[in-house]
Design a protein around this motif. Structure first.
Motif, PDB file in Angstrom:
ATOM      1  N   GLN A 161      -2.036   2.875   9.604  1.00 52.24           N
ATOM      2  CA  GLN A 161      -0.824   2.088   9.394  1.00 52.24           C
ATOM      3  C   GLN A 161      -0.037   2.032  10.702  1.00 52.24           C
ATOM      4  O   GLN A 161      -0.249   2.848  11.601  1.00 52.24           O
ATOM      5  N   PRO A 162       0.891   1.080  10.834  1.00 49.79           N
ATOM      6  CA  PRO A 162       1.731   1.026  12.035  1.00 49.79           C
ATOM      7  C   PRO A 162       2.653   2.247  12.113  1.00 49.79           C
ATOM      8  O   PRO A 162       3.162   2.715  11.089  1.00 49.79           O
ATOM      9  N   ILE A 163       2.865   2.745  13.332  1.00 52.62           N
ATOM     10  CA  ILE A 163       3.717   3.905  13.567  1.00 52.62           C
ATOM     11  C   ILE A 163       4.734   3.550  14.650  1.00 52.62           C
ATOM     12  O   ILE A 163       4.366   2.959  15.670  1.00 52.62           O
ATOM     13  N   PRO A 164       6.004   3.906  14.511  1.00 55.15           N
ATOM     14  CA  PRO A 164       6.979   3.645  15.571  1.00 55.15           C
ATOM     15  C   PRO A 164       6.541   4.299  16.878  1.00 55.15           C
ATOM     16  O   PRO A 164       6.120   5.471  16.878  1.00 55.15           O
ATOM     17  N   PRO A 165       6.608   3.575  18.002  1.00 57.93           N
ATOM     18  CA  PRO A 165       6.182   4.142  19.293  1.00 57.93           C
ATOM     19  C   PRO A 165       6.874   5.461  19.643  1.00 57.93           C
ATOM     20  O   PRO A 165       6.270   6.323  20.283  1.00 57.93           O
ATOM     21  N   SER A 166       8.106   5.623  19.192  1.00 59.90           N
ATOM     22  CA  SER A 166       8.860   6.829  19.554  1.00 59.90           C
ATOM     23  C   SER A 166       8.270   8.098  18.957  1.00 59.90           C
ATOM     24  O   SER A 166       8.549   9.202  19.445  1.00 59.90           O
TER      25      SER A 166
ATOM     26  N   ASN B  63       0.827  -1.206   0.000  1.00 58.42           N
ATOM     27  CA  ASN B  63       0.000   0.000   0.000  1.00 58.42           C
ATOM     28  C   ASN B  63       0.865   1.261   0.000  1.00 58.42           C
ATOM     29  O   ASN B  63       0.352   2.376   0.110  1.00 58.42           O
ATOM     30  N   ASN B  64       2.201   1.076  -0.100  1.00 58.47           N
ATOM     31  CA  ASN B  64       3.153   2.187  -0.190  1.00 58.47           C
ATOM     32  C   ASN B  64       3.233   2.996   1.102  1.00 58.47           C
ATOM     33  O   ASN B  64       3.585   4.166   1.084  1.00 58.47           O
ATOM     34  N   ARG B  65       2.934   2.354   2.228  1.00 56.94           N
ATOM     35  CA  ARG B  65       3.009   3.022   3.523  1.00 56.94           C
ATOM     36  C   ARG B  65       4.034   2.333   4.413  1.00 56.94           C
ATOM     37  O   ARG B  65       4.115   1.106   4.432  1.00 56.94           O
ATOM     38  N   GLY B  66       4.810   3.138   5.120  1.00 57.10           N
ATOM     39  CA  GLY B  66       5.770   2.574   6.045  1.00 57.10           C
ATOM     40  C   GLY B  66       7.204   2.981   5.742  1.00 57.10           C
ATOM     41  O   GLY B  66       7.467   3.913   4.967  1.00 57.10           O
TER      42      GLY B  66
END
Length: 370
Positions: free
Chosen positions: A117-122, A77-80
């Protein structure tokens, strides 16, 4: 002094302006250059928000653990997150991938305004800012699409704008943060003072001067934000020369922010029968002794940029644009024949064909799994 790209600077910030004249200037620049500087007066996107976006990029790329980014690796999906060398923008001429790292944020949900979409916790605490910046770019792109419609005398004038409205469906629009590390150390000296093209290709030297391979963008149009003093972007002229694109063209040096660089994408060029130009460009390591060095800019250190890739709603059919000028151009230049109907693609189909060429590793891994 380097020969630099002669790209027009257009101010679209004043409501009292003659919109027809501004639209005409925008279209003519899109036809001739494919790139346009838009003065960033802060009306559309405040300077402090651009600064904050670059600070977020630095936190993401320099402080976020690799494990967090890997958990968000880019998907179809071109995300990340796209790791160093993961993307190859010029696969025909690159032996290794681009010398850059990137993170793509898709459009927020139109109902919840949350990222999908998933996001880094930081950087989780920055999600409200990311969605707001995404929306600011969206609104600016809508204004530009409206002006392009006016300038091309499209009927109805909101033809382009309505195709990009979030409420009309999901799209491939992406907000991308980019990080280019400093130039790598020089390669060991050759035993001979002259190396053949074959030798350069064999040991990968042909890739060392490239941060992002030669390419044209995928979608309708791109908004590009850059930092003062950070060189590297070049466009290819109609005669085939590569010329640098200054971050701050003459007359904008004292503006609160460098102008936003807008360029036409392949989809919009295709949609307009090639009338609007999708210009090939790249990012290189301009050396101190290089002819393409721009005064006051350096390509030796780190480089950051932020790109907003605007796409129409995915189900949009790329039917001929209802513009007499577009129609005539297509017929006169062989893009469209009166007796033949052009293959009808959707915006999603157009995008997918390009992604498969750029993310070779992603699709190669899928083939292995099958």
């Amino acid at each position: 002094m380097a020969t630099v790209a002669k790209i027009p600077v257009i101010d679209i910030s004043h409501d009292s302006q003659d919109q027809a004249q501004v639209a005409k200037e925008l279209v003519e620049a899109a036809i001739e250059h494919g790139f346009i500087y838009i003065k960033n007066t802060g009306k559309d996107i405040p300077a402090e928000d651009v600064d904050a976006a670059f600070e977020l990029a630095k936190k993401l790329f320099k402080e976020t653990p690799v494990e967090e980014k890997q958990a968000c690796t880019i998907q179809k999906n071109n995300r990340g997150w796209s790791a160093m060398h993961y993307e190859t923008l010029d696969p025909k001429n690159q032996r290794v991938g681009d010398f850059k790292e990137a993170f793509n944020f898709g459009e927020p949900s139109p109902t919840t305004n949350q990222l999908q979409q998933p996001i880094p916790p930081s950087i989780a605490s920055s999600v409200p800012f990311i969605t707001n910046f995404h929306t600011q770019c969206h609104h600016l792109s809508l204004r530009l699409n409206t002006l392009l419609g006016i300038g091309l005398s499209v009927t109805p004038p909101d033809f382009f704008t309505s195709a990009h409205l979030r409420e009309n469906g999901a799209s491939g629009t992406i907000l991308r943060l980019l990080y280019y590390p400093p130039a790598p150390a020089p390669a060991p000296a050759q035993t001979s003072s002259i190396a053949s093209d074959e030798e350069k290709e064999e040991d990968g030297k042909g890739d060392r001067d490239v941060r992002a391979g030669a390419h044209s963008d995928y979608g309708s149009l791109t908004l590009l934000f850059r930092l003062k003093g950070q060189a590297g972007l070049e466009i290819q002229t109609r005669t085939g020369e590569w010329v640098p694109v200054p971050v701050c063209p003459p007359g904008t040096e004292n503006d609160p922010q460098p102008p936003i660089l807008v360029n036409i994408g392949d989809l919009l060029s295709y949609w307009t029968n090639g009338l609007l130009r999708s210009t090939v460009h790249r990012v290189v390591f301009p050396g101190a002794g290089n002819n393409n060095a721009v005064e006051g800019e350096s390509g030796q250190g780190e480089r950051y940029s932020i790109a907003y890739f605007c796409h129409p709603v995915g189900t949009t059919k790329l039917e001929p644009v209802p513009s007499e000028r577009v129609r005539k151009f297509g017929e006169e230049n062989g893009q469209v024949k009166k007796s033949e109907a052009r293959k009808m693609l959707t915006a999603d189909e157009h995008l997918m064909s390009r992604l498969q060429a750029s993310y070779l590793k992603l699709y190669e891994e899928e083939k292995k799994e099958e």
